[in-house]
Structure formats: structure tokens, C-alpha cells
Design an enzyme around this catalytic site. Structure first.
Site, short mmCIF file in Angstrom:
data_model
loop_
_atom_site.label_atom_id
_atom_site.label_comp_id
_atom_site.label_asym_id
_atom_site.label_seq_id
_atom_site.Cartn_x
_atom_site.Cartn_y
_atom_site.Cartn_z
N CYS A 153 5.38 -4.13 16.56
CA CYS A 153 4.95 -3.11 17.51
C CYS A 153 3.46 -3.35 17.76
O CYS A 153 2.70 -3.57 16.81
CB CYS A 153 5.21 -1.73 16.92
SG CYS A 153 6.94 -1.55 16.41
N SER A 193 11.58 7.02 8.42
CA SER A 193 11.17 6.74 9.79
C SER A 193 11.63 5.34 10.20
O SER A 193 11.42 4.37 9.47
CB SER A 193 9.65 6.83 9.90
OG SER A 193 9.22 6.42 11.17
N CYS A 202 3.41 8.62 1.21
CA CYS A 202 3.88 7.68 2.23
C CYS A 202 4.18 6.35 1.53
O CYS A 202 3.28 5.71 0.99
CB CYS A 202 2.77 7.54 3.28
SG CYS A 202 3.18 6.41 4.60
N SER A 246 10.59 6.47 15.75
CA SER A 246 9.34 6.06 16.40
C SER A 246 9.64 5.77 17.86
O SER A 246 9.94 4.63 18.23
CB SER A 246 8.79 4.80 15.72
OG SER A 246 8.44 5.11 14.40
N LEU A 247 9.56 6.78 18.70
CA LEU A 247 9.96 6.61 20.09
C LEU A 247 8.84 5.98 20.92
O LEU A 247 8.99 4.91 21.49
CB LEU A 247 10.39 7.96 20.67
CG LEU A 247 11.07 7.90 22.02
CD1 LEU A 247 12.37 7.10 21.96
CD2 LEU A 247 11.34 9.31 22.56
N CYS A 301 6.27 -6.83 7.88
CA CYS A 301 7.35 -6.30 8.72
C CYS A 301 7.83 -7.42 9.64
O CYS A 301 7.04 -8.24 10.09
CB CYS A 301 6.81 -5.13 9.56
SG CYS A 301 8.12 -4.20 10.41
N CYS A 308 -1.60 6.40 9.53
CA CYS A 308 -0.38 5.77 10.07
C CYS A 308 -0.73 4.46 10.75
O CYS A 308 -1.61 4.41 11.60
CB CYS A 308 0.24 6.61 11.18
SG CYS A 308 0.85 8.16 10.69
N CYS A 311 0.55 -1.45 15.86
CA CYS A 311 0.67 -1.25 14.41
C CYS A 311 0.06 -2.41 13.63
O CYS A 311 0.38 -3.58 13.88
CB CYS A 311 2.14 -1.11 14.04
SG CYS A 311 2.42 -1.02 12.27
N GLU A 323 0.82 -1.20 0.00
CA GLU A 323 0.00 0.00 0.00
C GLU A 323 0.87 1.26 0.00
O GLU A 323 1.92 1.30 0.62
CB GLU A 323 -0.92 0.00 1.22
CG GLU A 323 -1.90 -1.17 1.16
CD GLU A 323 -3.01 -1.08 2.19
OE1 GLU A 323 -4.17 -1.29 1.81
OE2 GLU A 323 -2.74 -0.82 3.37
#
Ligand code: SAH
Ligand code: SF4
Length: 415
Positions: free
Chosen positions: A156, A248, A145, A270-271, A152, A390, A159, A132
Site C-alpha cells: 500500500c 484489520s 497493536c 482498510s478501505l 508485508c 499506524c 504504508c 515492532e
């Protein structure tokens, strides 16, 4: 106010109908090759060495400045050369499986890339993959984006992409193609008209900014992402300034210095948490590279200055990481690092285990950060109605099972 309510119905949803198909999957695509690789490709079809540089410049111009989709369009090259190129190579565009347009003008494409062929063997050869890509128009800018991987390896907990196992890394050509397709679909090449009714910025380029914030962890596909971004920022092609390209990362520490040295783009981290125990849980890569190490890598980021700050992303999860004590700790942690803090209201997805923080709480949190002298824009959720915001991206592609992988070369040959 809870932000977790889905917005109104999308304006347009073409997900049921394929919009284009790619018949040229078998010929090697020239999109995404470096100038040296293009010169080699020209050598393969007999272009003499002394002509190659000039021909590479011509190809580059057509591929990236003009967005040509056929060799036939390259009118400053002889007919014979165009035919020879067409015989051996392609200017592949992925199949656009669907195009969705949000009520707020955000567009999301589901793109299908062909199986990796025998020239690019991989564990998933033999099966096409879907990714995407999202376009977000705003006043004075248009941000694309872009995805770096199918799925992945990380997970996380907030996500959606993290629930999709890694299928494979995207190639430089597949990363660059996402930019070409988006520009094509919104009329951002000189020979193309903007489609009727498209919401685009009123001035400037339609795709003015790139963020590597789509599916995947870009620093786990470093070389391909680097090669693609060097093409995106090449002054004779797509010509996007490196200051308008942001990568990022969830915190792949060894890749951070390399990003500055070898790509030179802007960096976002990405903290999402200020204590290791919480970050270990919600951004599990923290167990490998904890906060202190991550921030040391940030301090050493090449080119870092007040004019080139690092963006720290912080997703607002109700009751998890959104207290004012955490806001204060965030400010303390980032002391001395030229930084911007980007608060992201959590975007829900089916089955997601969190709620977005209450809007008032997000504002109170932002105030603490602002008072400490940091710009802390709250990212307006965009495209939630089409799951384009996001962390909402995901595709149905799956990794081949072991048995299928062993049979993959045969499958690739069939494809
Ligand atoms: N893998 C990279 C880039 C992709 S994610 C990374 O993690 O940085 C882009 C941003 O969206 C990251 O900051 C990510 O943490 C954030 N994000 C992920 N899921 C989200 C969600 N459901 N709501 C809001 N932001 C999310
Ligand atoms: Fe992967 Fe980034 Fe999602 Fe984490 S937030 S699972 S690193 S895409």
C-alpha cells in the site's frame, strides 16, 4: 493545520541498549502451543497420559495467567517434572532490542525472535527477525497493536511496512509472545509491579484490547494468527474478550469469512478509497478483490449485527481521497452494513509520498459521515515522535538471498 509535523522529542529512548537477551533459543518454546500440543510435549518427557490434562492446565495457568518466565516458578509441579521440562523446553521471550516511550505514553518495542530452527524449517531459517509492537494507553483502556508478519507482501503506497519485503510469517508463539512481553514490561501480571512513571489506564486491565494492526497482513498468515488469538481469548489464560480483539485486513476476501467462523473476533477493513481506480493504486490488493467483492464479504461476516459492527478504516490523504464527494460516496457504499468509520490522519514516514489532509478538511469529511448516522471517530495520532503510529512500523530484517537460503539449514544448525 498540517498534522505532518513531528511531535516533541521522545521521553526515553533505549534503542541503543539491548534490555534483555534470550539464551534459551535452542530449546523448543512452549509459548503458543495449543492444549493438545502441550499434552504431546508432556508425553515426550514421559508424563503419563492420565496426568496430562491436569498438567496442561497447570502449565497454561503459569504461562498465561501468571506470566511465568521459568519452570522453576511453577511451584505446584514436582521438582523432577520442572527439571525435565527445563531440560527439553523453554518459555522463550524475545530479546527486547529497544523500548521507546513517546511523550504521550505510547510505548514501542523492537523485539528480536531467534532463527527458525530445524523443527520449523522455513525459507529464512538461520537468521533472527525483528518486529515492532506498540502499546497505546488511553482513559479506561490499553490497546496493544500486534504484528503478524515480518514485513508485508503487499505494498500500500501510504504504508511504511509496505516498503519492507516479507521476510517471514510469525509463528503463534511469536504473536502471543508480543502480548506477554508487553504485559511484563508494563506490570500487567499479578506478581509484577507497574514500572515507575509508566503511563497506564487508571482503571481496568492495562492491556485490555488487542488490534492486529502492526506489521503485516494477518490474513496472509491466517492459521498462525488464528491459533494465537484463540490463546489470547482463552478464558483460563490471557482471557481477552473476542469483542476486544480486532483484526484489520487490507481486503483478503477469502480470509474474511474464516475470520468470523474460526476466530470470532471483531473485523476492521482498510478501505481508504471509494473508487476501484484509486484503490487499485493505493491498496493494490484491490486489483485482485475489488471493492464490490470486498463489501459482499463484509455483508456475509458471521456474527455481524448493530452490536458487532465492522470498522472501516480510511486514511486521510490530502488531495487524494479526502473530498466531500468521496465522503458521500463512502456513506452510500456502506449502506446496509452495520459499520463504524475510523478516519486515520495520515502518519508520515521518511520518504512518504503523501501529506496528511488539513485538519478542517478531516472534520468536514467526518461531519458528512456523522450526518449519515455513522460514528466516525478521528483517530488521534499516537506515538508519532517514536514512529509508533499506524503505518509507521518497519524493521531492518531482510529476507535471505537465494544463495543464503540454500545454505540455511547449516546456518540454523550453527545458531
Ligand atoms: N495489514 C493490515 C493491518 C496493518 S495496518 C491492514 O492493512 O489492514 C493498520 C492500519 O494502518 C491499516 O488500516 C493501514 O491501512 C493503516 N495505515 C498504514 N499506513 C498508514 C499511515 N502512514 N498513516 C495512517 N494509517 C496507515
Ligand atoms: Fe501491508 Fe497493511 Fe501496510 Fe498494506 S497497510 S502494506 S497490507 S501492513
Amino acid at each position: 493545520m498540517s498534522l505532518a509535523t513531528p511531535a516533541a522529542a521522545p521521553r526515553f529512548d533505549a534503542s541503543a541498549q539491548p534490555l534483555s537477551t534470550d539464551a534459551s533459543a535452542v530449546r523448543r518454546s512452549l509459548v503458543g502451543l495449543s492444549r493438545e500440543e502441550l499434552a504431546d510435549a508432556l508425553g515426550e518427557i514421559g508424563v503419563p497420559e492420565r496426568q496430562r490434562r491436569m498438567r496442561v492446565n497447570q502449565l497454561w495457568h503459569w504461562l498465561y495467567l501468571r506470566g511465568a518466565t521459568s519452570f522453576d516458578a511453577m511451584t505446584n509441579m514436582g521438582k523432577e517434572l520442572r527439571a525435565a521440562l527445563d531440560d527439553k523446553f523453554a518459555i522463550a521471550r524475545p530479546e527486547i532490542v529497544s523500548e521507546q516511550i513517546s511523550v504521550d505514553g505510547t510505548r514501542k518495542w523492537l523485539m528480536r525472535f531467534p532463527a527458525q530452527g530445524a523443527d520449523r524449517p522455513g525459507p529464512t531459517a538461520g537468521r533472527p527477525v525483528d518486529v515492532e509492537t506498540v502499546y497505546i494507553p488511553e482513559e479506561g483502556r490499553g490497546t496493544l497493536c500486534v504484528s503478524s508478519q515480518v514485513g508485508c507482501t503487499l505494498n500500500c503506497t501510504f504504508c511504511h511496512t509496505g516498503t519492507q519485503k516479507l521476510v517471514r510469517n510469525l509463528t503463534p508463539g511469536e504473536i502471543v509472545s508480543q502480548i506477554l512481553v508487553a504485559r511484563e514490561r508494563i506490570g500487567d501480571f499479578p506478581d509484577l509491579a507497574t514500572p515507575q512513571g509508566a503511563i497506564v489506564p487508571t482503571e481496568g486491565r492495562l492491556v485490555s484490547n488487542i488490534v492486529m494492526m502492526g506489521m503485516g497482513e494477518p490474513l496472509y498468515n491466517f492459521e498462525n494468527v488464528r491459533d494465537a488469538l484463540l490463546i489470547a481469548s482463552d478464558g483460563e489464560g490471557l482471557s481477552l474478550s473476542k469483542r476486544r480483539i480486532t483484526l484489520s485486513t487490507s481486503g483478503v476476501v477469502p480470509g474474511i469469512f474464516r475470520t468470523g467462523e474460526e476466530i470470532g473476533c471483531m473485523l476492521a477493513i482498510s478501505l481508504h478509497a471509494v473508487r476501484d481506480d484509486l484503490r487499485d493504486e493505493i491498496v493494490p490488493i484491490n486489483r485482485k478483490w475489488p471493492i464490490a467483492e470486498l463489501l459482499d464479504a463484509c455483508r456475509a461476516y458471521p456474527g455481524l449485527s448493530n452490536a458487532r459492527r465492522i470498522t472501516f478504516e480510511y486514511v486521510m490523504l490530502e488531495g487524494i481521497n479526502d473530498s466531500l464527494a468521496e465522503a458521500k460516496e463512502l456513506v452510500r457504499l456502506l449502506k446496509g452494513i452495520p459499520a463504524k468509520i475510523n478516519l486515520i490522519p495520515f502518519n508520515p514516514w521518511p520518504g512518504s509520498p503523501y501529506q496528511c489532509s488539513d485538519w478542517d478538511q478531516i472534520e468536514r469529511f467526518a461531519e458528512v459521515v456523522n450526518r449519515a448516522g455513522y460514528a466516525s471517530p478521528i483517530r488521534t495520532p499516537r506515538g508519532r515522535d517514536i514512529f509508533a503510529a499506524c503505518g509507521q512500523l518497519k524493521s531492518a530484517s531482510e529476507r535471505l538471498k537465494k544463495r543464503e537460503r540454500e545454505a540455511a539449514p547449516a546456518l540454523a544448525a550453527e545458531g
